[in-house]
Scaffold this motif. Sequence first.
Motif, PDB file in Angstrom:
ATOM      1  N   THR A   1     -41.878 -10.552   5.971  1.00 22.29           N
ATOM      2  CA  THR A   1     -40.773  -9.647   6.287  1.00 22.29           C
ATOM      3  C   THR A   1     -39.651  -9.831   5.271  1.00 22.29           C
ATOM      4  OG1 THR A   1     -39.541 -11.196   7.682  1.00 22.29           O
ATOM      5  CG2 THR A   1     -41.295  -9.883   8.773  1.00 22.29           C
ATOM      6  N   HIS A   2     -38.743  -8.880   5.246  1.00 22.92           N
ATOM      7  CA  HIS A   2     -37.591  -8.993   4.346  1.00 22.92           C
ATOM      8  C   HIS A   2     -36.757 -10.224   4.692  1.00 22.92           C
ATOM      9  CE1 HIS A   2     -38.711  -5.271   2.596  1.00 22.92           C
ATOM     10  NE2 HIS A   2     -38.350  -4.535   3.637  1.00 22.92           N
ATOM     11  N   ASN A   3     -36.552 -10.480   5.979  1.00 21.84           N
ATOM     12  CA  ASN A   3     -35.793 -11.662   6.396  1.00 21.84           C
ATOM     13  C   ASN A   3     -36.474 -12.942   5.931  1.00 21.84           C
ATOM     14  OD1 ASN A   3     -33.794 -10.169   7.671  1.00 21.84           O
ATOM     15  ND2 ASN A   3     -34.732 -10.326   9.680  1.00 21.84           N
TER      16      ASN A   3
ATOM     17  N   ALA B   1     -36.145 -13.311   2.004  1.00 26.37           N
ATOM     18  CA  ALA B   1     -34.812 -13.749   1.589  1.00 26.37           C
ATOM     19  C   ALA B   1     -34.563 -15.200   2.009  1.00 26.37           C
ATOM     20  CB  ALA B   1     -33.738 -12.832   2.163  1.00 26.37           C
TER      21      ALA B   1
ATOM     22  N   ARG C   1     -36.652  -6.572  -5.013  1.00 28.57           N
ATOM     23  CA  ARG C   1     -36.707  -6.604  -3.544  1.00 28.57           C
ATOM     24  C   ARG C   1     -35.529  -7.393  -2.982  1.00 28.57           C
ATOM     25  NH1 ARG C   1     -41.385  -9.298   0.323  1.00 28.57           N
ATOM     26  NH2 ARG C   1     -40.567  -8.472   2.287  1.00 28.57           N
ATOM     27  N   LEU C   2     -35.256  -8.576  -3.529  1.00 30.04           N
ATOM     28  CA  LEU C   2     -34.146  -9.374  -3.028  1.00 30.04           C
ATOM     29  C   LEU C   2     -32.820  -8.629  -3.205  1.00 30.04           C
ATOM     30  CD1 LEU C   2     -33.359 -12.105  -1.748  1.00 30.04           C
ATOM     31  CD2 LEU C   2     -32.950 -12.929  -4.085  1.00 30.04           C
TER      32      LEU C   2
ATOM     33  N   TRP D   1     -32.429  -5.388  -3.287  1.00 32.30           N
ATOM     34  CA  TRP D   1     -32.447  -4.299  -2.303  1.00 32.30           C
ATOM     35  C   TRP D   1     -32.106  -4.832  -0.910  1.00 32.30           C
ATOM     36  CZ3 TRP D   1     -35.420  -3.366   2.047  1.00 32.30           C
ATOM     37  CH2 TRP D   1     -35.366  -2.074   2.568  1.00 32.30           C
ATOM     38  N   ILE D   2     -32.671  -5.980  -0.546  1.00 30.76           N
ATOM     39  CA  ILE D   2     -32.373  -6.578   0.764  1.00 30.76           C
ATOM     40  C   ILE D   2     -30.882  -6.850   0.877  1.00 30.76           C
ATOM     41  CG2 ILE D   2     -32.681  -8.647   2.187  1.00 30.76           C
ATOM     42  CD1 ILE D   2     -35.601  -8.784   1.019  1.00 30.76           C
TER      43      ILE D   2
ATOM     44  N   SER E   1     -36.868   3.091   3.367  1.00 34.87           N
ATOM     45  CA  SER E   1     -37.690   1.878   3.388  1.00 34.87           C
ATOM     46  C   SER E   1     -37.812   1.302   1.985  1.00 34.87           C
ATOM     47  CB  SER E   1     -39.080   2.180   3.939  1.00 34.87           C
ATOM     48  OG  SER E   1     -39.824   2.941   3.006  1.00 34.87           O
ATOM     49  N   TRP E   2     -38.182   0.037   1.916  1.00 41.18           N
ATOM     50  CA  TRP E   2     -38.434  -0.632   0.649  1.00 41.18           C
ATOM     51  C   TRP E   2     -39.544   0.084  -0.116  1.00 41.18           C
ATOM     52  CZ3 TRP E   2     -37.430  -2.996  -3.507  1.00 41.18           C
ATOM     53  CH2 TRP E   2     -38.361  -3.745  -4.211  1.00 41.18           C
TER      54      TRP E   2
END
Length: 131
Positions: A2-4, A7, A27-28, A30-31, A86-87
């Motif tokens: 997951t994104h959480n 990170a 990605r990081l 973007w998060i 969304s990513w």
Amino acid sequence: MTHNDFAAAFEALTLPPSEFRHAGHVRLAWIYLTRMSLPDAMTRYASSLRAFAGHVGKPGLFHETITYAFLMVINERIADGPDAESWEDFQARNPDVMAGVTAALGRYYSDERLGSDRARAGFVMPDRLAG
């Protein structure tokens, strides 16, 4: 992952370097940028990148201009996209950002400017018009 989780693993320095190639950097960013203001994301991202680079024994890899310029481009692309994108959709809509530094920043920066010691050590303004 997951994104959480992504990170958190990055910040805890438990993410394997093989999981943090160019797409991982984007990605990081973007998060962070979908969760906090640009100034807060810039501070946290740069701090986290420096820590990660040091952790993997490559503190010289951190490049301040590329870091901040990429964050500003990604932030603008998020703002230009649909709400709550969304990513996966962000990646599909921004192939230049996903392709790497030259594709995303080449319209703003020459190779000479980005390759300079000054640009690595501190943020420098672009030397090309985005036009």
